[in-house]
Write an enzyme that holds these catalytic residues in place. Structure first.
Site, PDB file in Angstrom:
ATOM      1  N   HIS A 135       6.651 -22.253   4.498  1.00 26.33           N
ATOM      2  CA  HIS A 135       7.227 -23.347   5.427  1.00 26.33           C
ATOM      3  C   HIS A 135       8.860 -23.110   5.622  1.00 26.33           C
ATOM      4  CE1 HIS A 135       8.480 -25.166   1.143  1.00 26.33           C
ATOM      5  NE2 HIS A 135       9.653 -25.672   1.868  1.00 26.33           N
ATOM      6  N   ASP A 143       2.350 -20.350  -0.359  1.00 21.61           N
ATOM      7  CA  ASP A 143       3.436 -20.692   0.255  1.00 21.61           C
ATOM      8  C   ASP A 143       4.635 -19.805   0.368  1.00 21.61           C
ATOM      9  OD1 ASP A 143       5.567 -22.057   1.808  1.00 21.61           O
ATOM     10  OD2 ASP A 143       5.338 -24.050   0.736  1.00 21.61           O
ATOM     11  N   SER A 171      13.720 -24.649  -1.845  1.00 20.27           N
ATOM     12  CA  SER A 171      12.636 -23.737  -1.584  1.00 20.27           C
ATOM     13  C   SER A 171      12.536 -22.283  -1.243  1.00 20.27           C
ATOM     14  CB  SER A 171      12.089 -24.418  -0.175  1.00 20.27           C
ATOM     15  OG  SER A 171      11.017 -25.554  -0.517  1.00 20.27           O
TER      16      SER A 171
HETATM   17  N1  ARG Z   1       7.519 -30.308  -0.086  1.00 22.01           N
HETATM   18  C1  ARG Z   1       8.163 -28.851   0.015  1.00 22.01           C
HETATM   19  C2  ARG Z   1       9.255 -28.988   0.504  1.00 22.01           C
HETATM   20  O1  ARG Z   1      10.006 -30.076   0.569  1.00 22.01           O
HETATM   21  C3  ARG Z   1       6.848 -28.374   1.093  1.00 22.01           C
HETATM   22  C4  ARG Z   1       6.940 -28.853   2.475  1.00 22.01           C
HETATM   23  C5  ARG Z   1       5.971 -27.886   3.331  1.00 22.01           C
HETATM   24  N2  ARG Z   1       4.659 -28.131   3.076  1.00 22.01           N
HETATM   25  C6  ARG Z   1       4.235 -29.235   4.035  1.00 22.01           C
HETATM   26  N3  ARG Z   1       2.877 -29.594   3.677  1.00 22.01           N
HETATM   27  N4  ARG Z   1       4.701 -29.770   5.000  1.00 22.01           N
HETATM   28  O2  ARG Z   1       9.874 -28.447   1.307  1.00 22.01           O
HETATM   29  N1  GLU Z   2       9.980 -27.891  -0.475  1.00 21.13           N
HETATM   30  C1  GLU Z   2      11.350 -28.091  -0.901  1.00 21.13           C
HETATM   31  C2  GLU Z   2      12.352 -27.132  -0.092  1.00 21.13           C
HETATM   32  O1  GLU Z   2      11.881 -26.910   0.955  1.00 21.13           O
HETATM   33  C3  GLU Z   2      11.540 -27.849  -2.280  1.00 21.13           C
HETATM   34  C4  GLU Z   2      10.690 -28.987  -3.083  1.00 21.13           C
HETATM   35  C5  GLU Z   2      11.743 -29.825  -3.583  1.00 21.13           C
HETATM   36  O2  GLU Z   2      12.361 -30.607  -2.848  1.00 21.13           O
HETATM   37  O3  GLU Z   2      12.146 -29.696  -4.914  1.00 21.13           O
HETATM   38  O4  GLU Z   2      13.250 -26.882  -0.371  1.00 21.13           O
END
Ligand code: ARG
Ligand code: GLU
Length: 726
Positions: free
Chosen positions: A84, A219, A647
């Site tokens: 991502h 990911d 991330s």
């Molecule tokens: N929650 C994770 C972050 O904050 C992954 C985001 C990407 N994945 C998604 N299904 N949008 O970045």
């Molecule tokens: N997916 C998040 C990012 O893009 C990390 C997840 C979180 O917020 O802990 O940094």
């Protein structure tokens, strides 16, 4: 002896008494935590983790694109981050003919790696406590004079630190200005895409599983840093060579043991652990629910469009992911904070703080009124803060007609100054290029629907808050009819025609009558003139109080663990490989396996779709030694305190080897941006063994696996057959 700052001293005194999990620590003071980390199983020294005298782990960690983290895994600049995090790059290279989003992308040679203009990767050269130097000469000053002195000190210190080098430096406040640290960095500008799995792997589970455990997302994506002559950062050039890093991570294919030490090293963005009870209440009850509702409207339109055609799916993939990500996190945060009754916890803590302040006259004087003051500031300014949040959702996250208007605004404002014909044609060419990029990922009907829905929601939510009269002068439908039938900004052919016959008179006509432009101008004038100054005031006043409040915590509670809120600087957090039990009668195990991917796929849900060749490979159970006891681990959780920006961060074992890439937190953990709960909060990591298996067995990218240094454990790994040699 060098004098140690008060905060650091407090941290050092208190650290042995507290849980290891909470907190994001500044690497340059990690020595103070070395014993605690070793007690948890770490075999490294503080110098191995962070050193300015020799190469250390920090040299293998990159701030990726300014928002994510990435790590070096080979002596030729090979860089891993999340799927991502590299998603917009993968998307920008994708088309219907080369659908890298759907099928993945793998460069088999250096020549096939794809350049990404404007993508950067920054290495931290050093982090230095500058508190004393920043405050030098400020004694006795206050107000503007104090601010000016601090500013000029910072300017001089940065100039001194970077003179004669190719480094960049910044000095940032920590603990709301109780401390200042200088961050010196080396910014690489030629970062190429090397590989990405299909989205059905890299985004497996999609929004259904996002922020959720159990998780099965692969990911990751792969990049490479290139350098110019002498291994120095350089703009993209075909003659650049792979960067030779000072350090890169060996990769652990050893068996994992629940309870083993884990450490996350990366760039957490923002945490707000010190908000007052009323501030948190306003966020939970008013601000977040409204912003969630705005995104909900956009997403309902985008999701339907993406389901309707492959072209729209590609166009909107990256936008959808980013809108949905915040939307879902906020829902989780509010849920978690409500479950633990966060407001009551805050109130209890505030009482303890106040009691302590009242126990000594000098503390009472300094800290006795600070909580009340913070709550008062919230009451005074929450209307402006709300208007600001809603404007961001409406004009910056919602319909893209606003974005197009923003894109042309500078040109319009500067038109008069283009006396020189060449300057004008260059500016028009730039506009043309910019618009081409915009319209590539834009669909008129989708945007129109987003406009109508978000306008209605915005008006509903802002009714009592005061909003621009211009917007209220027509209904959402009337605005949409006008904007999407007549504006040159919402249709590519109209925009091209406009550029082709651009002259003084067409331009004046545009400025005076284009409905999308007029709406943007009216709304943004309101935002910039009435809302933003108030929000600046709010933040400024609040930061002043937070500075006092935190100083009080450091002074009055020296035995507690204190850590500075995340601010997108390099931090370390450590914990254990472990599961959690956030709900009564239910426990989360600490890892998931490939079997779970097939189980989810069997549900038939769209977010769990797999490409047929992947499914076949998964069913064959050909793990090729990447398994543990006959199972291929996909993801695991740990008790490391992380947030957005972490991330892509390396999750590192006791010996300094890479175990996987951090990419998320569980639904129950997202509250940790405001309040950390050691029983609930877990970070989610994709196991590097799954990453290697995808590269090796699924993508045939054995060139990449061969480039890394694999650290094997007790378990005997099967001898591998490569195409070239057996
Ligand atoms: N929650 C994770 C972050 O904050 C992954 C985001 C990407 N994945 C998604 N299904 N949008 O970045
Ligand atoms: N997916 C998040 C990012 O893009 C990390 C997840 C979180 O917020 O802990 O940094």
């Amino acid at each position: 002896m060098k004098r140690i700052s008060l905060a650091l001293l407090c941290m050092m005194i208190s650290l042995f008494r507290v849980s290891a999990e909470e907190g994001m620590l500044i690497p340059s003071v990690i020595k103070a935590f070395e014993d605690d980390m070793r007690a948890m199983g770490m075999k490294l020294s503080a110098e191995d983790i962070y050193s300015v005298n020799k190469s250390s782990m920090k040299d293998a960690i990159m701030h990726f694109g300014g928002g994510c983290t990435a790590e070096l895994v080979s002596d030729r600049g090979l860089l891993l981050t999340n799927h991502h995090c590299g998603y917009s790059q993968v998307q920008s290279h994708s088309s219907l003919e080369n659908d890298y989003i759907k099928y993945g992308f793998w460069a088999k040679t250096l020549a096939e790696e794809l350049a990404n203009p404007s993508l950067t990767a920054a290495r931290i050269v050093r982090i230095e406590d500058m508190t004393k130097a920043v405050f030098f000469g400020t004694q006795g000053l206050s107000g503007q004079a104090y601010d000016d002195k601090v500013k000029s000190n910072i300017k001089t210190l940065i100039e001194d630190a970077t003179r004669g080098t190719h480094y960049e430096a910044s000095i940032k406040p920590f603990n709301y200005g109780n401390e200042y640290y200088m961050i010196v960095q080396e910014v690489f500008k030629d970062v190429r895409l090397v590989g990405a799995p299909p989205s059905s792997v890299g985004k497996f589970g999609g929004d259904t599983d996002n922020w959720v455990w159990p998780r099965h997302t692969g990911d990751f994506s792969v990049f490479r840093i290139y350098a110019g002559p002498n291994n120095m950062p350089a703009e993209y050039s075909p003659s650049n060579q792979p960067y030779k890093p000072l350090h890169f991570f060996p990769v652990s294919v050893k068996d994992r043991v629940p309870g083993e030490f884990t450490m996350v090293y990366g760039f957490p963005g923002t945490t707000e652990q010190h908000l007052s009870s009323e501030h948190l209440r306003y966020i939970m009850d008013t601000e977040r629910p409204a912003r969630i509702a705005m995104r909900q409207e956009s997403l309902s339109v985008i999701d339907a469009s993406m389901r309707s055609s492959d072209l729209l799916r590609i166009k909107y993939a990256s936008k959808q992911a980013s809108i949905a990500n915040g939307w879902k996190k906020w829902i989780g945060q509010i849920g978690g904070l409500q479950t633990v009754n966060a407001i009551q916890i805050k109130l209890d803590r505030e009482k303890i703080y106040l009691d302590m302040a009242n126990s000594k006259p000098e503390w009472k004087l300094k800290y006795g009124g600070v909580i009340e003051e913070m709550n008062k500031i919230v009451a005074l300014y929450k209307g402006s803060d709300f208007a600001y949040g809603m404007a961001i959702e409406y004009m910056y996250v919602g319909a893209e007609s606003f974005k197009r208007a923003r894109g042309i605004e500078k040109f319009m404002d500067e038109f008069e100054s283009y006396l020189d014909k060449d300057d004008l044609s260059k500016a028009i060419e730039d506009l043309r290029k910019d618009a081409k990029g915009f319209f590539k990922d834009y669909d008129e009907m989708t945007d129109r629907k987003i406009f109508v829905k978000t306008t209605e929601e915005y008006i509903r939510r802002m009714e009592k808050n005061g909003m621009s009269d211009l917007l209220k002068s027509k209904s959402a439908e009337e605005w949409a009819n006008d904007i999407y039938s007549n504006s040159v900004l919402t249709n590519e052919a109209r925009f091209d025609a406009f550029l082709n016959r651009l002259n003084d008179s067409t331009l004046s006509h545009f400025v005076a009558s284009d409905p999308a432009y007029l709406l943007w101008k009216g709304m943004s004038a309101d935002l910039y003139e009435n809302v933003i100054p108030q929000v600046r005031l709010f933040n400024g006043l609040m930061d002043q109080q937070l500075k006092v409040y935190v100083e009080g915590k450091l002074e009055m509670f020296p035995k507690d663990k204190h850590w500075a809120d995340a601010n997108s600087t390099l931090r370390i957090t450590y914990g254990k490989l472990e599961g959690s039990a956030p709900h009564d009668g239910m426990a989360y195990t600490e890892h998931t396996t490939l079997r779970g991917i097939l189980d989810k796929n069997n549900t038939g849900e769209a977010d769990f779709e797999l490409l047929p060749d992947f499914r076949a490979l998964a069913e064959s159970k050909d793990y090729d030694g990447y398994d543990q006891d006959g199972e291929l681990w996909v993801c695991f959780t740990g008790s490391n305190h992380t947030t957005g920006g972490n991330s892509g961060s390396p999750v590192i074992d006791a010996e300094g080897n890479l175990m996987g890439l951090n990419f998320d937190r569980s639904w129950e953990s997202t509250m940790s941006d405001f309040m950390f709960d050691a029983d609930r909060c877990r970070n989610i990591t994709v196991d590097i063994r799954y990453v290697l298996w995808i590269m090796d067995k699924y993508a045939g990218a054995t060139n990449l696996v061969d480039e890394m240094t694999l650290v094997k454990g007790k378990k005997k790994k099967k001898k591998k057959c490569r195409k070239s040699k057996c």
